[in-house]
Design a protein around this motif. Structure first.
Motif, PDB file in Angstrom:
ATOM      1  N   VAL A 159      -8.068 -13.407 -12.096  1.00 14.51           N
ATOM      2  CA  VAL A 159      -8.593 -12.502 -13.287  1.00 14.51           C
ATOM      3  C   VAL A 159      -9.751 -13.507 -13.922  1.00 14.51           C
ATOM      4  N   ARG A 160     -10.819 -12.650 -14.407  1.00 15.03           N
ATOM      5  CA  ARG A 160     -12.014 -13.671 -14.736  1.00 15.03           C
ATOM      6  C   ARG A 160     -12.557 -12.807 -15.891  1.00 15.03           C
ATOM      7  N   TRP A 161     -12.659 -13.615 -16.906  1.00 14.06           N
ATOM      8  CA  TRP A 161     -13.391 -12.656 -18.236  1.00 14.06           C
ATOM      9  C   TRP A 161     -14.751 -13.670 -18.145  1.00 14.06           C
ATOM     10  N   GLU A 162     -15.974 -12.889 -18.774  1.00 10.35           N
ATOM     11  CA  GLU A 162     -17.184 -13.529 -18.720  1.00 10.35           C
ATOM     12  C   GLU A 162     -17.902 -12.677 -19.852  1.00 10.35           C
ATOM     13  N   LEU A 163     -18.318 -13.268 -20.845  1.00  8.08           N
ATOM     14  CA  LEU A 163     -19.187 -12.818 -21.976  1.00  8.08           C
ATOM     15  C   LEU A 163     -20.584 -13.399 -21.922  1.00  8.08           C
ATOM     16  N   THR A 164     -21.531 -12.430 -21.764  1.00  9.78           N
ATOM     17  CA  THR A 164     -22.960 -12.779 -21.469  1.00  9.78           C
ATOM     18  C   THR A 164     -23.575 -11.961 -22.596  1.00  9.78           C
ATOM     19  N   ARG A 165     -24.981 -12.458 -22.571  1.00 11.70           N
ATOM     20  CA  ARG A 165     -25.811 -11.393 -23.636  1.00 11.70           C
ATOM     21  C   ARG A 165     -26.038 -10.288 -23.055  1.00 11.70           C
ATOM     22  N   GLY A 166     -25.890  -9.197 -23.965  1.00 13.93           N
ATOM     23  CA  GLY A 166     -25.841  -7.959 -23.931  1.00 13.93           C
ATOM     24  C   GLY A 166     -27.346  -7.141 -24.501  1.00 13.93           C
ATOM     25  N   THR A 167     -27.415  -5.904 -24.329  1.00 15.10           N
ATOM     26  CA  THR A 167     -28.267  -5.012 -25.040  1.00 15.10           C
ATOM     27  C   THR A 167     -27.920  -5.003 -26.573  1.00 15.10           C
ATOM     28  N   GLY A 168     -28.865  -4.536 -27.492  1.00  9.71           N
ATOM     29  CA  GLY A 168     -28.345  -4.672 -28.801  1.00  9.71           C
ATOM     30  C   GLY A 168     -28.134  -5.973 -29.538  1.00  9.71           C
ATOM     31  N   GLN A 169     -27.049  -5.778 -30.361  1.00 12.95           N
ATOM     32  CA  GLN A 169     -26.556  -7.188 -30.929  1.00 12.95           C
ATOM     33  C   GLN A 169     -25.233  -7.584 -30.400  1.00 12.95           C
ATOM     34  N   GLY A 170     -24.735  -7.080 -29.284  1.00 14.71           N
ATOM     35  CA  GLY A 170     -23.529  -7.340 -28.910  1.00 14.71           C
ATOM     36  C   GLY A 170     -23.498  -8.101 -27.632  1.00 14.71           C
ATOM     37  N   ALA A 171     -22.281  -8.523 -27.212  1.00 16.61           N
ATOM     38  CA  ALA A 171     -22.003  -9.243 -26.158  1.00 16.61           C
ATOM     39  C   ALA A 171     -21.697  -8.249 -24.883  1.00 16.61           C
TER      40      ALA A 171
END
Length: 290
Positions: free
Chosen positions: A241-253
């Motif tokens: 299992v792998r979780w990744e948080l990157t830059r998204g659209t708007g103000q969220g991840a």
């Protein structure tokens, strides 16, 4: 008064097309002015716009208050007061104006590559277009306000809360790519749930685990960005299992969650389990103040 009459999300030549239809209280020539005159655009559009008024003309989008880097585009269609289309970096915006007895039917088609960002685009354009009539009326222009609820509604409407499964040579892989409404640091704290920071080789915080997929020790870690671990079922190793948080659209991840597994566990089970977990996280994030 602006009236929403529908929105759709389709795929055209491998890209995503968001179509939004709105009824405005002003006639097409006035709406055209709102689409093309810098003094009016700045009151409702998400950035300033500098546009050469002709097909083939240059377009520049300098963001205000240092909110982003200036980008450029080109006018593709210029047919006042009916059709205006231009590129914005790699995206295409096409505005169609049709007269009707009470004003104008405005149709925006936004074509782009980032399908998981469609809900952010829809929520943003919904808020922006709702300001066009007040701008043209010369009255107070409402603030955009909190768009998290609209974002989550569009996620459901467009089916962006669903994961995808693929077969591997042995077993399967499921993947969720979900735009969230809070920055990565806030999402990471939510996943930790108040426990101490994890370490490679240490236990996985409960927030990163779902269903009966027992978590092994943390195998990969970049705080606020990545956490991965092996998982097993009934004592047998199954996958990762792998979780990744990157830059998204708007103000969220942007959350990208993947799980691999063996055939004895159906991929459909993983899709159901992780959809519930991801949507629970998204709902908690949307309920938080920014």
């Amino acid at each position: 008064m602006t009236t929403a009459t529908g929105e759709t999300l389709t795929t055209v030549d491998g890209r995503t097309a968001l179509r939004m239809e709105r009824r405005l209280a002003h006639p097409p020539p006035m709406v055209w002015r709102a689409l093309t005159e810098p003094g009016r655009l700045t009151q409702w559009f998400p950035s300033d716009v500098e546009m050469e008024p002709r097909a083939g003309g240059k377009v520049r989008f300098p963001f205000r208050h240092g909110e982003g880097e200036a980008t450029e585009g080109e006018v593709a269609e210029w047919n006042p007061p009916h059709v205006l289309a231009y590129t914005w970096d790699d995206d295409v915006l096409r505005w169609e104006l049709e007269p009707e007895s009470l004003g104008t039917v405005l149709v925006l088609t936004h074509t782009f590559a980032d399908r998981p960002g469609a809900a952010s685009f829809a929520a943003g354009w919904d808020a922006c277009i709702s300001r066009v009539d007040p701008v043209l009326a010369g009255g107070p222009v409402p603030a955009r306000g909190d768009m998290k609820a609209a974002h989550e509604r569009y996620v459901k409407e467009f089916g962006l809360d669903r994961g995808a499964a693929e077969e591997l040579p042995v077993g399967w892989k499921v993947r969720f790519e979900r735009q969230l409404t809070q920055p990565a640091a806030t999402v990471w704290r939510t996943l930790l749930g108040g426990v101490s920071a994890p370490e490679v080789g240490g236990p996985v915080p409960r927030g990163f685990v779902a269903g009966e997929f027992a978590a092994g020790p943390v195998s990969e870690l970049r705080p606020q960005e990545v956490l991965a671990y092996p998982w097993d079922l009934h004592g047998r190793h199954q996958g990762t299992v792998r979780w990744e948080l990157t830059r998204g659209t708007g103000q969220g991840a942007r959350l990208v969650l993947t799980q691999t597994g063996l055939p004895e566990v159906p991929a459909s089970l993983a899709l159901d389990v992780w959809r519930d977990r991801v949507e629970s996280l998204a709902a908690k994030s949307a309920a938080m103040p920014r």
